[in-house]
Scaffold this motif. Sequence first.
Motif, PDB file in Angstrom:
ATOM      1  N   SER A  47       0.900  -1.226  -0.189  1.00  0.00           N
ATOM      2  CA  SER A  47      -0.109   0.016  -0.065  1.00  0.00           C
ATOM      3  C   SER A  47       0.885   1.169   0.240  1.00  0.00           C
ATOM      4  O   SER A  47       2.115   1.174   0.507  1.00  0.00           O
ATOM      5  CB  SER A  47      -0.939  -0.030   1.300  1.00  0.00           C
ATOM      6  N   TYR A  73      -2.802   4.323  -2.845  1.00  0.00           N
ATOM      7  CA  TYR A  73      -2.762   2.842  -3.454  1.00  0.00           C
ATOM      8  C   TYR A  73      -2.757   2.225  -2.529  1.00  0.00           C
ATOM      9  O   TYR A  73      -2.309   1.810  -1.176  1.00  0.00           O
ATOM     10  CB  TYR A  73      -1.350   2.855  -4.534  1.00  0.00           C
ATOM     11  N   GLU A  75      -2.986  -2.512  -2.955  1.00  0.00           N
ATOM     12  CA  GLU A  75      -3.447  -3.797  -3.666  1.00  0.00           C
ATOM     13  C   GLU A  75      -4.557  -4.465  -2.970  1.00  0.00           C
ATOM     14  O   GLU A  75      -5.011  -5.638  -3.681  1.00  0.00           O
ATOM     15  CB  GLU A  75      -2.290  -4.801  -3.348  1.00  0.00           C
TER      16      GLU A  75
END
Length: 129
Positions: A47, A73, A75
Amino acid sequence: MKLTGKWKYRENYGYGVAEGEVVLQQEKNKLSGRIIFTDKTEGDGTSMIQEFLSGEIEGLKVRIQAREFDVIYSEHKIEYKLDNWFGILVDKVTIKGISMDEQGIEGYFVFEKCEEEPSEITEIAKKVS
């Protein structure tokens, strides 16, 4: 000691490793700034997190608290908790200490002052903002 500037950040907290950079501003003994880092958690992937900071320096003691965060961001879906850092200025360019998030997870961190061009993490965060 003036802490204003950019610092490389690395933390090991038992479940993974976080790496990135911290930008601090100092006015007298008060600190403000932000930290942007990638968080690599065992089994959960990577992340990228940004936290906005406030804090203070007293002698060689440095205390920094995250006030809010953005997940840049990830995953996977994450429930992120704000961090706190408690460190000692061991020399002009190094702060070492322990961290604890709002879940009570502890880690060990190092901030190392740098005078480099903005990193890839900073450039990505600027594009997202």
